[in-house]
Scaffold this motif. Structure first.
Motif: not given
Length: 540
Positions: A87-93, A126-127
């Motif tokens: 989820g963090q990776a998704y929001s921060d590209s 989240v992906t």
């Protein structure tokens, strides 16, 4: 026809053939076939202490290298544990590929080990996408699809699930043997460049806002001693500039019309409102960028992004342009020509705004700027910093001027506690002979503290700057502002220095601000991680 191997082994071999050198994860009985071919393929595996840590390490590795970070996790709980970093990776590209085992059948059978109702669907939340490969060819195709999309579109995490029986079954290496080649970046339409150049030429107060998506425009290859594309654009436009937190370092701090990373300050709305042209490049202008409902512009707004989604927002007066940031910046610079621009911005105006905003941060967070300045002065220029959700980092993101982009990584969008330590480990693994540092709070450290064992195991010279104020200080302040009696914001902390030593790490506690520099120097020269505990006693 290549050598037959179980599909799990073939996946590792394919990833190696596609340039993956490091995988973060934890083996289990369900995904052990993924580990069969790892050493033979020549891949280094980093053993995390928790799947959340493995996901954050993959994130940190990806941010440091610009290449996909890969993590292996087991069915069910392993996948769920990794969803927070995804989820963090998704929001921060951030390009993270999770490869997970899954059960062969769940509809007619209950009570299986690690069983959950919808593993694929859980990861999909989240992906960018979450798919299950029912055949070897499907697995190969999905891996190449993930890598292709990460290289050409907005980079976001993907989840690949492979049934256990497929991982164990013999398979041929039927993926394409040729190197994986990505298409060219998205080029801006010439008409839009002409339009934008005319708008800039006619503007009296043009303003650029650079987000993290514009980072490559400040990293693109240039001749010796030549300005970066962003520097050249600013020089030819006479524009003022903001950066988002993620865009820090894209605009040099000494650029005379630099307004800093104070975009979320209420006062920034007035500055933006005074601009007659705003050009936002590589930023969503999201809540976590602005912390207000409106950007504040009253004139024209041009949005440039590789992703169509933010371009579809309903900001007033918006002109959307889909383009790679670097290509847009270079093309616009060329279109502006070599003339000396005359705008209404002044160096004094920009300097005064930056000074007032720094004073506002100092007033809101008494004493912290002295600590931040001491840490910044002692930090090597090429250090890569991973920060967590803590007050020291919140203040630093505003006042710490970066001399290069992509060297400060923070969980901006999703806002996950515990990010910095495992992400910093991933970054340190990615840059083995270069300095990496972690800034984290006392509460956040306890979310992923066991990953300290991973850092010790790897022998990483990783300084972990621990801001220990013994409470959830930001939440306490928020409650007070909301006229809520502070509740559940004080916790019993362990002896962090003793705990660090128990893991085999070094531990230091500077007594004064002057002691911070030698502590950091020793930590960067150590053969293991070092917890450096800082407390409010430094300025009390």
């Amino acid at each position: 026809m290549g050598q037959q191997r179980p599909l799990g082994a073939q996946i590792s071999h394919m990833l190696k053939a596609r340039g993956v050198d490091v995988i973060f994860g934890i083996p289990g009985v369900h995904n052990q076939e993924l580990y069969r071919g790892m050493e033979e393929a020549g891949i280094t595996h980093v053993l995390a202490r928790h799947e959340q840590g493995a996901g954050f390490m993959a994130d940190g590795y990806a941010r440091a290298t610009g290449r996909p970070g890969v993590c292996y996790v087991i069915t069910g709980p392993g996948v769920l544990n990794a969803l927070t970093p995804l989820g963090q990776a998704y929001s921060d590209s951030v390009p993270v590929l999770m490869v997970a085992s899954c059960l062969d059948e769940t509809a007619a059978t209950r009570g299986q080990l690690h069983q959950m109702r919808d593993q694929e669907g859980a990861a999909a939340s989240v992906t960018d996408w979450s798919d299950t490969a029912q055949t070897p060819q499907a697995a190969y195709t999905l891996i190449d699809r993930a890598l292709h999309e990460m290289a050409t579109n907005r980079p976001r995490p993907k989840a690949l699930h492979v049934p256990i029986a497929q991982l164990e079954a013999e398979a041929a290496p039927d993926w394409p043997a040729k190197p994986f080649l990505a298409p060219r970046p998205v080029e801006p339409e010439p008409d839009w460049i002409t339009y934008t150049a005319q708008e800039v030429a006619e503007a009296k107060r043009p303003l650029f806002i650079f987000g993290g998506g514009a980072r490559d425009a400040a990293l693109a290859p240039v001749g010796q001693g030549q300005p970066t594309p962003v520097q050249a654009l600013l020089a030819r436009s006479g524009a003022a500039a903001f950066t988002t937190f993620a865009g820090r370092g894209i605009v040099p701090a000494d650029y005379p019309l630099m307004l800093g990373s104070y975009l979320s300050r209420p006062e920034a709305e007035g500055v933006i409102g005074s601009a007659d042209l705003v050009i936002a490049i590589g930023t969503e202008l999201a809540e976590v960028d602005l912390w207000r409902d409106q950007l504040g512009h009253s004139g024209r707004l041009i949005r440039v992004d590789i992703d169509a989604e933010p371009l579809a927002s309903n900001l007033p007066g918006q002109t959307p342009i889909r383009s790679d940031a670097t290509r847009f910046v270079q093309a616009l610079t060329d279109a502006l020509g070599d003339g000396a621009p005359q705008t209404d911005w002044t160096q004094a105006e920009a300097a005064d705004f930056r000074a007032r905003m720094r004073s506002a941060v100092a007033a809101e967070r008494p004493g912290l700027l002295g600590v931040i300045d001491a840490v910044q002065d002692a930090m090597p220029k090429d250090a890569m910093i991973y920060s967590d959700m803590c007050q020291l980092a919140y203040a630093a993101k505003e006042v710490w001027n970066m001399d290069r982009p992509g060297h400060w990584h923070h969980p901006y969008g999703f806002g996950t506690l515990g990010y910095a330590l495992p992400a910093g480990i991933g970054g340190a693994v990615a840059r083995p002979d270069m300095p990496t540092c972690v800034i984290i709070g006392d509460y956040g450290l306890q979310y992923t503290l066991p990953e300290l064992g991973t850092a010790v195991e790897l022998g990483l010279p990783l300084p972990i700057i621990l801001w220990d104020n013994g409470k959830l200080g930001e939440i306490e302040d928020s409650m007070i502002r909301a006229q809520i009696a502070p509740n559940a914001v004080i916790q019993q902390n362990p002896d962090f220095l003793m705990l660090a030593r128990a893991y085999g790490a070094d531990a230091l506690e500077p007594a004064t601000l002057a002691d911070i520099a030698p502590a950091l120097d020793a930590a960067f020269k150590a053969s293991r991680p070092t917890v450096i505990r800082l407390t409010p006693d430094l300025f009390s």
